[in-house]
Design a protein around this motif. Structure first.
Motif, short mmCIF file in Angstrom:
data_model
loop_
_atom_site.label_atom_id
_atom_site.label_comp_id
_atom_site.label_asym_id
_atom_site.label_seq_id
_atom_site.Cartn_x
_atom_site.Cartn_y
_atom_site.Cartn_z
N ASP A 195 53.02 23.01 14.48
CA ASP A 195 54.43 23.67 13.77
C ASP A 195 54.60 23.50 12.32
O ASP A 195 55.14 24.65 11.27
CB ASP A 195 55.18 23.80 14.89
CG ASP A 195 55.34 22.10 15.63
OD1 ASP A 195 54.35 21.88 15.46
OD2 ASP A 195 56.72 22.09 14.86
N ASN A 220 53.55 25.77 9.79
CA ASN A 220 53.55 27.45 10.04
C ASN A 220 53.49 28.14 8.71
O ASN A 220 53.28 29.22 8.67
CB ASN A 220 54.97 27.42 10.61
CG ASN A 220 54.70 26.86 12.02
OD1 ASN A 220 53.22 26.99 12.77
ND2 ASN A 220 55.96 27.03 12.71
N TRP A 268 48.17 30.75 8.94
CA TRP A 268 49.45 31.70 10.44
C TRP A 268 50.57 32.14 10.05
O TRP A 268 50.62 33.28 9.95
CB TRP A 268 49.06 31.05 12.05
CG TRP A 268 49.11 30.10 11.93
CD1 TRP A 268 50.72 29.40 12.33
CD2 TRP A 268 49.39 28.42 11.84
NE1 TRP A 268 51.02 27.86 11.93
CE2 TRP A 268 49.41 27.33 12.16
CE3 TRP A 268 47.65 28.58 11.72
CZ2 TRP A 268 49.19 25.81 11.63
CZ3 TRP A 268 47.02 26.84 11.16
CH2 TRP A 268 48.17 25.60 11.61
N ASN A 296 53.34 31.99 10.76
CA ASN A 296 54.16 32.29 11.76
C ASN A 296 55.12 31.05 12.07
O ASN A 296 54.01 30.20 12.96
CB ASN A 296 53.58 32.78 12.60
CG ASN A 296 53.21 34.02 13.25
OD1 ASN A 296 54.26 34.94 13.33
ND2 ASN A 296 51.85 35.08 12.89
N ASP A 297 56.07 31.73 13.03
CA ASP A 297 57.44 30.48 13.61
C ASP A 297 56.43 31.04 14.94
O ASP A 297 56.32 31.83 15.80
CB ASP A 297 58.51 31.50 13.74
CG ASP A 297 59.68 30.55 13.84
OD1 ASP A 297 59.15 29.32 14.75
OD2 ASP A 297 60.81 30.74 13.69
N LEU A 298 56.23 29.58 16.01
CA LEU A 298 55.72 29.73 16.95
C LEU A 298 57.03 29.36 18.60
O LEU A 298 56.40 28.50 19.09
CB LEU A 298 54.74 28.09 17.14
CG LEU A 298 53.51 28.41 15.74
CD1 LEU A 298 52.39 27.48 15.59
CD2 LEU A 298 52.62 30.04 15.94
N ASP A 299 57.73 29.04 17.96
CA ASP A 299 59.52 29.56 18.66
C ASP A 299 58.94 29.68 19.77
O ASP A 299 59.33 29.08 21.23
CB ASP A 299 60.64 29.01 18.53
CG ASP A 299 60.89 28.13 17.39
OD1 ASP A 299 60.51 27.16 17.54
OD2 ASP A 299 61.98 27.53 16.36
N ILE A 337 56.69 31.18 21.47
CA ILE A 337 54.85 31.50 22.44
C ILE A 337 55.25 30.48 23.48
O ILE A 337 55.35 28.88 23.37
CB ILE A 337 54.14 30.63 21.46
CG1 ILE A 337 54.12 31.66 19.87
CG2 ILE A 337 52.52 30.16 22.02
CD1 ILE A 337 52.60 32.21 19.44
N LEU A 358 48.65 32.12 21.04
CA LEU A 358 49.40 31.41 19.57
C LEU A 358 48.55 32.56 18.70
O LEU A 358 47.79 33.74 18.79
CB LEU A 358 48.46 30.38 20.05
CG LEU A 358 48.44 29.37 20.77
CD1 LEU A 358 47.93 28.27 20.73
CD2 LEU A 358 49.66 28.81 19.60
N LEU A 374 45.57 30.27 14.19
CA LEU A 374 46.04 29.11 14.45
C LEU A 374 44.63 28.72 15.59
O LEU A 374 44.02 27.78 15.80
CB LEU A 374 47.46 28.89 15.44
CG LEU A 374 47.85 27.90 16.05
CD1 LEU A 374 47.10 26.41 15.13
CD2 LEU A 374 49.22 27.37 16.71
N LEU A 392 53.63 22.28 20.48
CA LEU A 392 54.60 23.42 18.55
C LEU A 392 55.60 22.30 18.53
O LEU A 392 56.63 22.64 17.75
CB LEU A 392 54.53 24.31 19.21
CG LEU A 392 53.21 24.61 19.90
CD1 LEU A 392 53.56 26.59 20.05
CD2 LEU A 392 52.05 24.81 18.41
N GLN A 406 58.22 22.16 24.41
CA GLN A 406 57.61 22.44 23.52
C GLN A 406 55.82 21.62 23.57
O GLN A 406 55.34 21.10 22.24
CB GLN A 406 58.18 22.09 22.57
CG GLN A 406 59.36 23.20 21.71
CD GLN A 406 60.30 22.12 20.63
OE1 GLN A 406 60.46 20.69 20.39
NE2 GLN A 406 60.15 23.15 19.89
#
Ligand code: GDP
Ligand code: IMO
Ligand code: MG
Length: 446
Positions: free
Chosen positions: A343, A346, A386, A388-391, A393, A399, A403, A423, A429
């Motif tokens: 993350d 990101n 990527w 992108n925020d991975l919050d 996921i 994913l 990534l 993450l 997480q």
């Protein structure tokens, strides 16, 4: 005896701070026992849950799970002052700790004068200093190997004070000869005398913790079918034998260290979980081929909050180093890879990963010996970020493709799969790869 029951080992594959503490905390519900096998309060293992963050230095990272037995093995060095402060900071009362923490009576004590010596040696080394955490680790292990150290069991013997004073006098004489001025020295902000006083108070509290022989305690638990997780400290590239010597710590941080530091036969080791960050960091001196000195390094430090958990020092940051990772996987016999902190990358438009080194005009895809590491120029492969925020996921499949591509690149290079991805700092997480069978393996009864 339960033939198949073996201890799993979890350790760091880089220069420490890979997120071992968090992952041990996540896996602990599947274990009856978590045992530290080397290092000491140079370690800083962070855990986060229910909006709170905790940092452990001596106490194993299973401590917040009721019913888990936590063991400080014979291979660990213990500073009673730091241990006592840790109890207070974590709000772990002695009465409660006594039920879930066990210390091997063979573990060695870090004396205040070991810390004094650590500072004196670093001072003497000048520009060539190791960048030690100044917790007295090197001098305590030196005395252990020189057969003049003091073990926890010795602290209850009638001649303890005499042994302590003799060793302290030797340390003072050596420190003074190295140019150290004891009167000017501060240990955690205290004069030597004040620190020593607090150290003895801490020792009384430490001696109230049940003592065991870790080799008997752990093997008997395994015999009874208990699942045991051995928790490594520092990282493979800081190993006294296989790290970038002399810029290393003073213990064997690799999987074999779990045998020595707990009293386990090699045949009693099961899975080896290798934890690595999606990039690299290092605190202290020593070679770091993929180190970033510009904006990307600053960005990673800021986003990853890369400041030492033990010393607060800014960590040096750089790209992921696959030849070094492959070396670490080999030396530890890693069976499962765990990647943390993806993350943190990101926002990056592109990400580099070192796939080989160029040394004297020649490309090599294995890590060169430490003495050549200084001249090793990394050869990079660049991949798209990527961005992108991975919050939100919750599964591997969700994913972002870039990534997943990064993960595939790592897996193909190393030859084993990444089975857990972290993450964020919180327990929650964490993604387990479906089909990898980790949870199934951990819920299997012996
Ligand atoms: P350890 O010594 O290997 O236990 O690692 P440290 O606790 O010293 O350093 C890891 C740092 O990263 C800590 O501040 C953790 O809270 C944090 N951390 C762990 N996993 C993740 C992750 O996946 N993402 C982010 N952003 N932080 C993480
Ligand atoms: P965890 O367990 C990162 C580094 C120090 C120094 C070198 C020697 O949190 O991953 P020492 O005090 O052991 O004599 O220092 O090793 N070092 C660590 N770096 N994480 C750690 O532990 C470390 N423990 C020691 O910065 O470069
Ligand atoms: Mg740490």
């Amino acid at each position: 005896m339960t033939e198949n029951n073996r201890a799993d080992v979890l350790l760091g594959l880089q220069w420490g701070d890979e997120g071992k503490g968090k992952i041990v905390d996540v896996l602990t519900p599947h274990y009856k026992m978590v045992a530290r096998f080397q290092g000491g309060p140079n370690a800083g293992h962070s855990l986060a849950f229910e909006d709170k963050k905790y940092i452990l230095h001596t106490i194993p990272s299973g401590i917040f799970h009721p019913g888990c037995l936590n063991v400080v093995g014979n291979g660990v060095v213990v500073d009673p002052y730091i241990f006592s402060n840790e109890m207070d900071q974590l709000n772990l009362p002695l009465e409660k700790l006594k039920e879930s923490l066990f210390i091997c009576s063979k573990a060695h004590l870090i004396l205040p004068s070991h810390r004094l010596l650590d500072a004196a040696f670093e001072l003497k080394k000048g520009k060539l200093k190791i960048g030690s955490t100044l917790k007295g680790i090197g001098p305590a292990y030196t005395d252990k190997v020189a057969r003049s150290g003091i073990r926890i069991a010795d602290a209850s013997a009638p001649d303890f004070r005499q042994k302590y004073d003799t060793l302290k006098a030797e340390h003072f004489s050596l420190a003074t000869s190295l140019g150290c001025k004891v009167e000017e020295l501060r240990l955690d902000g205290l004069s030597f005398d004040a620190y020593e006083k607090a150290w003895f108070k801490g020792l009384d509290r430490l001696l109230a913790i049940p003592q065991v022989q870790s080799e008997l305690f752990v093997n008997e638990a395994l015999d009874k079918g208990a699942r045991v997780l051995a928790e490594g400290a520092q990282g493979t590239l800081l190993d006294i034998d296989f790290g970038s010597y002399p810029f290393v710590t003073s213990s064997n941080t690799i999987a074999a260290g779990a045998c020595i530091g707990l009293g386990l036969a090699p045949s009693r080791i099961g899975e080896v979980f290798g934890v690595f960050k999606a990039y690299c960091t290092r605190v202290g001196s020593g070679p770091f081929p993929t180190e970033l000195h510009g904006d990307d390094g600053d960005h990673i430090r800021k986003m990853g909050n890369e400041y030492g958990s033990t010393t607060g020092r800014p960590r040096r940051c750089g790209w992921l180093d696959l030849p070094a990772l492959k070396y670490a996987v080999m030396i530890n016999g890693v069976s499962r890879l765990i990647m943390t902190k993806a993350d943190v990358l990101n926002d990056l438009e592109s990400i580099k990963v070192c796939v080989a080194y160029e040394i004297d005009g020649e490309q090599k895809n294995i890590m060169p010996p430490a003495c050549n590491l200084q001249n090793a120029k990394p050869v990079y492969k660049e991949i798209k970020g990527w961005q992108n925020d991975l919050d939100q996921i919750d599964t591997f499949e969700q994913l972002p493709p870039a990534l997943l591509e990064y993960v595939s690149l790592i897996e193909e290079y190393i030859g084993i799969t990444v089975d857990i991805i972290s993450l964020g700092p919180d327990r929650k997480q964490t993604l387990f790869r479906k089909g990898a069978g980790i949870l199934e393996r951990l819920s299997k009864k012996f």
